[in-house]
Design a protein around this motif. Structure first.
Motif, mmCIF file in Angstrom:
data_model
loop_
_atom_site.group_PDB
_atom_site.id
_atom_site.type_symbol
_atom_site.label_atom_id
_atom_site.label_comp_id
_atom_site.label_asym_id
_atom_site.label_seq_id
_atom_site.Cartn_x
_atom_site.Cartn_y
_atom_site.Cartn_z
ATOM 1 N N ASP A 210 0.862 -1.014 -0.070
ATOM 2 C CA ASP A 210 -0.053 -0.033 -0.238
ATOM 3 C C ASP A 210 1.017 1.185 -0.067
ATOM 4 O O ASP A 210 0.388 2.431 0.445
ATOM 5 N N GLY A 211 2.005 1.029 -0.551
ATOM 6 C CA GLY A 211 2.862 2.345 -0.737
ATOM 7 C C GLY A 211 3.400 2.826 0.954
ATOM 8 O O GLY A 211 3.944 4.003 1.069
ATOM 9 N N ALA A 212 3.030 1.814 1.940
ATOM 10 C CA ALA A 212 3.423 2.422 3.266
ATOM 11 C C ALA A 212 4.821 1.844 3.748
ATOM 12 O O ALA A 212 5.341 2.970 4.176
ATOM 13 N N TYR A 213 5.079 0.706 3.659
ATOM 14 C CA TYR A 213 6.370 0.281 4.013
ATOM 15 C C TYR A 213 6.961 -1.064 3.306
ATOM 16 O O TYR A 213 5.987 -1.567 2.986
ATOM 17 N N PRO A 214 8.174 -1.362 3.334
ATOM 18 C CA PRO A 214 8.762 -2.306 2.550
ATOM 19 C C PRO A 214 8.692 -3.663 3.264
ATOM 20 O O PRO A 214 8.919 -3.874 4.557
#
Length: 323
Positions: A210-214
C-alpha cells in the motif's frame, strides 16, 4: 544427575529404533525400552518422525535398483508438455523462467483478464507475458490483467508464489482483499485461506504494501485491520519450510497433529480424523509428501503409539489401548 542427551544422540537413537522396528515386532523387553526412550525426552518423537521419513525415502530409492536417480525423490514436478526434453525440463523447474523458454516448451501464456484455478492437490505453473511466473498451490485462483502502466495479478483464493521479472517501465502489483503489494523484481508468497489472516512472505527482493512500508527478504507479514501491523523477520529455514509445498512437500516443526491433518486436507480427498483430543495436540516434526496422507498417518501412529484404521476416504487415528 544423568547428563541430558544431545540432539545428535537423540537422532542416532531414533535411527537405531527405526531400523529395529523395520526388522519386525519387538520383544516385551524391547517394547518397554522403546516406550521409555520415546517418552523420556520431548525431542524424541520428532526425531523418530524424521528418521522414519528418511528411511521410507531410502527404501523407495533402493527399490529402483543401483541406477536410480536421487533427483527423482526431490518432490513432484509439474507435468511436462509432450515432447519436452530433459534439458528443457531443467530450465523449466529451475525457477528463472522467461516467456521465450516457456513458449518453446509449448506452455501457453494466459490472456489478460483470464482467471486461472487449480483443483485439490494440483500445483500449476502460470507464465505471464512479461516473463514473470506464478506458481499456484492446491485449490487456488488468480485473475491476470495488465496495461501500459502496470502488471496486475489478483489473488482470489488459496496460495501463490510470485517470481517477478524486472520491467523498468511497469511495476508488478498483486491485489488481495483490497490491499496492494508492489514490486519491481522479487520472489514472494501470498496465502489467503478462509478464517485466517492473509499471509505474506518474501523470499527475495522487496515488495511495498500500500505504498506504506517495505517487506524485504526473510520477512513475513500477516494482514489485518489493525493499524499496527508490521512485517517481522523470520529465519531462512522457516522460509524454506513455508515454501516446501512448491516441491509437493509439507514441512512441520512442532505443529499439532490436528494442524497437520488440516494441512493434508488441502491436498487430498482423504481425511484424517483424530479420536483422542490429547493425540490431536501432539507436536509433529518432519517433511512429508503432501499427496500421501496415508503414509503420514502410518508414521504418526507408530510414533505416538496410536491405532491406524482406514475406512474408505477416512483415516481414523486413536490411542492404542494401555499395555
Amino acid at each position: 544427575m544423568a547428563e541430558r542427551e544431545t540432539s545428535r544422540d537423540i537422532d542416532q537413537a531414533a535411527s537405531d529404533w527405526t531400523a529395529r522396528l523395520d526388522r519386525g515386532p519387538l520383544t516385551p523387553e524391547q517394547q518397554h525400552a522403546y516406550h521409555a526412550w520415546l517418552n523420556g525426552d520431548p525431542r524424541s518423537k520428532g526425531a523418530l518422525l524424521r528418521a522414519q521419513a528418511l528411511s521410507m525415502r531410502s527404501e523407495s530409492a533402493q527399490a529402483l535398483g543401483p541406477n536410480f536417480d536421487p533427483a527423482a525423490f526431490e518432490g513432484p514436478k509439474p507435468p511436462l508438455p509432450r515432447g519436452a526434453s530433459r534439458r528443457k525440463a531443467l530450465i523449466w523447474t529451475g525457477g528463472a523462467l522467461t516467456a521465450a523458454a516457456l513458449a518453446a516448451l509449448g506452455i501457453a501464456i494466459p490472456a489478460a483478464g483470464a482467471v486461472i484455478r487449480t483443483a485439490r492437490g494440483e500445483i500449476r505453473l502460470v507464465p505471464l507475458e512479461d516473463g514473470s511466473t506464478v506458481l499456484l498451490n492446491t485449490r487456488s485462483s488468480i485473475r491476470i490483467r495488465s496495461n501500459a502502466e502496470a502488471r496486475f495479478v489478483t489473488l482470489l483464493e488459496g496460495e501463490a508464489y510470485f517470481s517477478v521479472a524486472r520491467d523498468g517501465k511497469r511495476p508488478f502489483i498483486v491485489e488481495v482483499n483490497g490491499r496492494r503489494m508492489r514490486t519491481a523484481q522479487a520472489g514472494f508468497r501470498i496465502r489467503k485461506l478462509a478464517a485466517s489472516p492473509v499471509d505474506v512472505l518474501v523470499d527475495r527482493g522487496r515488495i511495498d504494501l500500500d505504498g506504506a512500508y517495505p517487506i524485504t527478504a526473510n520477512m513475513r507479514l500477516l494482514l489485518s485491520d489493525r493499524a499496527a501491523e508490521r512485517p517481522q523477520p523470520i529465519a531462512p529455514e522457516v522460509v524454506a519450510r513455508e515454501l516446501s509445498w512448491r516441491e509437493g512437500k509439507l514441512a512441520f516443526e512442532g505443529e499439532t497433529l490436528k494442524q497437520a491433518a488440516d494441512a493434508f486436507a488441502r491436498y487430498s480427498d482423504i481425511r484424517i480424523q483424530i479420536g483422542d483430543p490429547a493425540l490431536a495436540r501432539e507436536p509433529v516434526t518432519g517433511l512429508f509428501a503432501a499427496s500421501d496422507p496415508v503414509g503420514f498417518s502410518r508414521a504418526v501412529a507408530r510414533v505416538f503409539d496410536a491405532e491406524f484404521e482406514q475406512q474408505g476416504d477416512t483415516i481414523v487415528l486413536t490411542r492404542a489401548a494401555p499395555r
